[in-house]
Design a protein around this motif. Structure first.
Motif, PDB file in Angstrom:
ATOM      1  N   MET A   1      78.327  11.759  41.119  1.00  0.00           N
ATOM      2  CA  MET A   1      79.779  11.811  41.001  1.00  0.00           C
ATOM      3  C   MET A   1      80.399  10.517  41.535  1.00  0.00           C
ATOM      4  SD  MET A   1      80.120  15.056  40.042  1.00  0.00           S
ATOM      5  CE  MET A   1      81.214  16.322  40.622  1.00  0.00           C
TER       6      MET A   1
ATOM      7  N   THR B   1      82.990   8.324  47.225  1.00  0.00           N
ATOM      8  CA  THR B   1      84.394   8.633  47.505  1.00  0.00           C
ATOM      9  C   THR B   1      85.006   7.550  48.385  1.00  0.00           C
ATOM     10  OG1 THR B   1      85.917  10.252  48.456  1.00  0.00           O
ATOM     11  CG2 THR B   1      83.763  10.106  49.492  1.00  0.00           C
TER      12      THR B   1
ATOM     13  N   CYS C   1      77.165  11.495  50.518  1.00  0.00           N
ATOM     14  CA  CYS C   1      78.415  10.824  50.161  1.00  0.00           C
ATOM     15  C   CYS C   1      78.288   9.334  50.493  1.00  0.00           C
ATOM     16  CB  CYS C   1      79.598  11.409  50.927  1.00  0.00           C
ATOM     17  SG  CYS C   1      80.154  12.974  50.237  1.00  0.00           S
TER      18      CYS C   1
ATOM     19  N   TRP D   1      77.441  11.365  45.781  1.00  0.00           N
ATOM     20  CA  TRP D   1      78.884  11.462  45.574  1.00  0.00           C
ATOM     21  C   TRP D   1      79.568  10.236  46.170  1.00  0.00           C
ATOM     22  CZ3 TRP D   1      81.544  16.308  44.384  1.00  0.00           C
ATOM     23  CH2 TRP D   1      82.922  16.265  44.573  1.00  0.00           C
TER      24      TRP D   1
END
Ligand code: ATP
Ligand code: MG
Length: 277
Positions: free
Chosen positions: A173, A207, A52, A205
């Motif tokens: 993502m 975020t 992440c 990812w």
């Protein structure tokens, strides 16, 4: 349970590497108008890692992901996936961006079936894959609708189903859940996590949610304000924990505090840059 500082550019990781970023930087434009979006970034992602990336707005997270996706070329350095330099987009990389880019002229079902069909599966097999992933994201009853008939969050769920339907080697993502409500977000987080465990895939990812990063990641990368650099990298074992009360534990709060402290300095710097623009 904790987060531990770890080097993610080390040679030792390179042996088991899935993705290697070697001095990847990006500069947009020329002359006085040029924007240095990314300073050279070194990062090694191993097979099966769930990485992440968190960092202030405008620090180059999407730029980094676009380079790995093959949509942007780096200004310096190289991005290498499974030993091959990334030069263009490829089906082995499943991408979900901040806003899902769907084919508006195709039904929801055909959007999801597109990838499997392009990879040579029969129409019937592709539709059955599509049905499975649409069920996963709770959109079975919208299969025959068109994307423009769906809400933003629903479109994003279609984009996630479409990326998963390709069963990619690596999932990229970019804040895929930013537009979703809390409950849907939690449910999909659990689903993505169980898919990741089941398929042993590799995930990159982005975020803004530190909770999301802590719940999902095996590794957390904290980026600095623009021009983006990697400020810190951590190994995390919270994602192994299935306790529904995980986010209320003292250990979780401790880890969160460490990342918030790092990000706070960077967000202040990012805001200062905006004001001086
Ligand atoms: N195509 C482009 N042309 C010119 N500048 C760009 C382009 N894409 C991004 N930038 C600039 O590069 C910097 C990094 O942008 P990027 O979208 O990667 O940030 P981000 O970290 O994803 O931000 P956010 O969290 O808001 O999504 C910004 O200053 C942005 O203006
Ligand atoms: Mg972005």
């Amino acid at each position: 349970m904790s987060i531990q500082p770890v080097s993610m550019s080390s040679k030792s990781r390179a042996d088991r590497a899935k993705l290697i970023l070697n001095g990847v930087s990006k500069r947009f434009g020329n002359g006085a108008d040029a924007v240095q979006a990314l300073e050279p970034v070194d990062l090694v992602v191993e097979n099966g890692d769930f990485v992440c990336i968190v960092g202030p707005s405008g620090c180059g997270k999407s730029t980094l992901l676009s380079i790995v996706a093959g949509f942007e070329t780096p200004s310096s350095g190289s991005a290498i996936l499974d030993g091959k330099k990334i030069l263009a987009p490829g089906a082995e990389r499943g991408v979900v961006f901040q806003q899902g880019a769907l084919f508006n002229w195709m039904t929801v079902r055909d959007n999801v079936a597109f990838g499997p069909q392009a990879m040579g599966k029969s129409r019937e097999a592709s539709l059955s894959v599509a049905a499975r992933y649409l069920e996963l994201v709770g959109l079975t009853s919208f299969s025959h609708r068109y994307p423009y008939e769906l809400s933003g969050g629903m479109q994003q769920r279609v984009a996630i189903a479409r990326a998963l339907a390709n069963e990619p080697e690596i999932l990229l993502m970019d804040e895929p859940f930013a537009a979703l409500d809390y409950q849907t977000r939690e449910l999909l987080q659990e689903e993505i996590h169980s898919i990741w465990k089941r398929t042993a895939s590799t995930v990159l990812w982005i975020t803004h949610s530190i909770d999301e990063a802590l719940v999902l990641a095996t590794h957390i990368v904290v980026m600095s304000a623009r021009p983006g650099r990697i400020k810190a990298t951590f190994e995390s074992d919270f994602s192994k924990n299935t306790d529904p009360m995980l986010t209320t534990t003292v250990e979780f709060a401790d880890a969160k505090r460490q990342i918030v402290a790092l990000l706070r300095q960077e967000s202040i710097e990012a805001q200062r840059q905006e004001i001086n623009l």
